[in-house]
Design an enzyme around this catalytic site. Sequence first.
Site, PDB file in Angstrom:
ATOM      1  N   SER A 143     -24.612  19.091  56.612  1.00  0.00           N
ATOM      2  CA  SER A 143     -23.526  19.832  56.332  1.00  0.00           C
ATOM      3  C   SER A 143     -23.641  21.346  56.533  1.00  0.00           C
ATOM      4  O   SER A 143     -24.905  21.794  56.353  1.00  0.00           O
ATOM      5  CB  SER A 143     -22.935  19.597  55.042  1.00  0.00           C
ATOM      6  N   TYR A 159     -24.723  19.702  45.936  1.00  0.00           N
ATOM      7  CA  TYR A 159     -24.550  18.982  47.237  1.00  0.00           C
ATOM      8  C   TYR A 159     -25.074  19.974  48.300  1.00  0.00           C
ATOM      9  O   TYR A 159     -25.776  19.564  49.335  1.00  0.00           O
ATOM     10  CB  TYR A 159     -22.942  19.164  47.377  1.00  0.00           C
TER      11      TYR A 159
END
Length: 261
Positions: A143, A159
């Site tokens: 990501s 995350y």
Amino acid sequence: MDFKNSTYIIMGGTTGMGLAAAIALRNNGANLMVVGRNLDNCEKAKEILGKGSISLEGDATDPKTIKTAIKMTHETFGSITGLFHVAGGSGRKWGDGPLDKISLEGWNKTLELNLTSLMLSNQAIINYFLDHKKSGTILNMGSVLGYSPSPKYFTTHAYAAAKSAVIGFSKSIAAYYAGHNIRINVIAPSLFMTPMSQRAVNDDQIMEFLKTKQPLDGGRPGISEDINNAVLMFLHPDSGFITGQVLAVDGGWTISEGQYK
């Protein structure tokens, strides 16, 4: 691209970006095993992909899942060419967020979903390649938040840590197994239209910000099919001289400042 006589396992391949990639691979001739947590989604994916595909219901955080997937895939198709690990998710509902507010459960669950699951699948397929003395390829889902934070609207520090670790882990194993002709690469999407992104895509302020943060094609969220060309490129045997790389598929996120109103 011709993927005939090739076989791939997609962890998290029954919905979203994983399913879109599976469809692209299947349309180009690849055999597929798609793995997902929901039985209905597994059955729907199998119906969409048709002949040359199999599916498995299982949790990517359970080490038995990838082992079963490898066994089934090898028995069905005779050999495995590569793995695409997509499985992961947000830990917000368990307590991920800014560091001063993260719960231990949120931290642990987020890392389990996004990092432990990936380690398990990578480890199992590496052992498969080594046991069969064959080359292979792994593509991991990262990501942009792993290295390009956006603190006003996208603050989930566990995350970000997990996705940053995906990059370090992938580069490290890419270096170690290069001598075995096993390639490992990462794609790093920005904000895409996925079940995990509903908080953001339904927020008018975030969507207005996105027009300046990922400005390509009108400043829209990505759609699952936007990753397909990158997936096909990394997984194709013709990319046999590419390993340890991270490619952002981000609409300009990592090179754009982003403006707040």
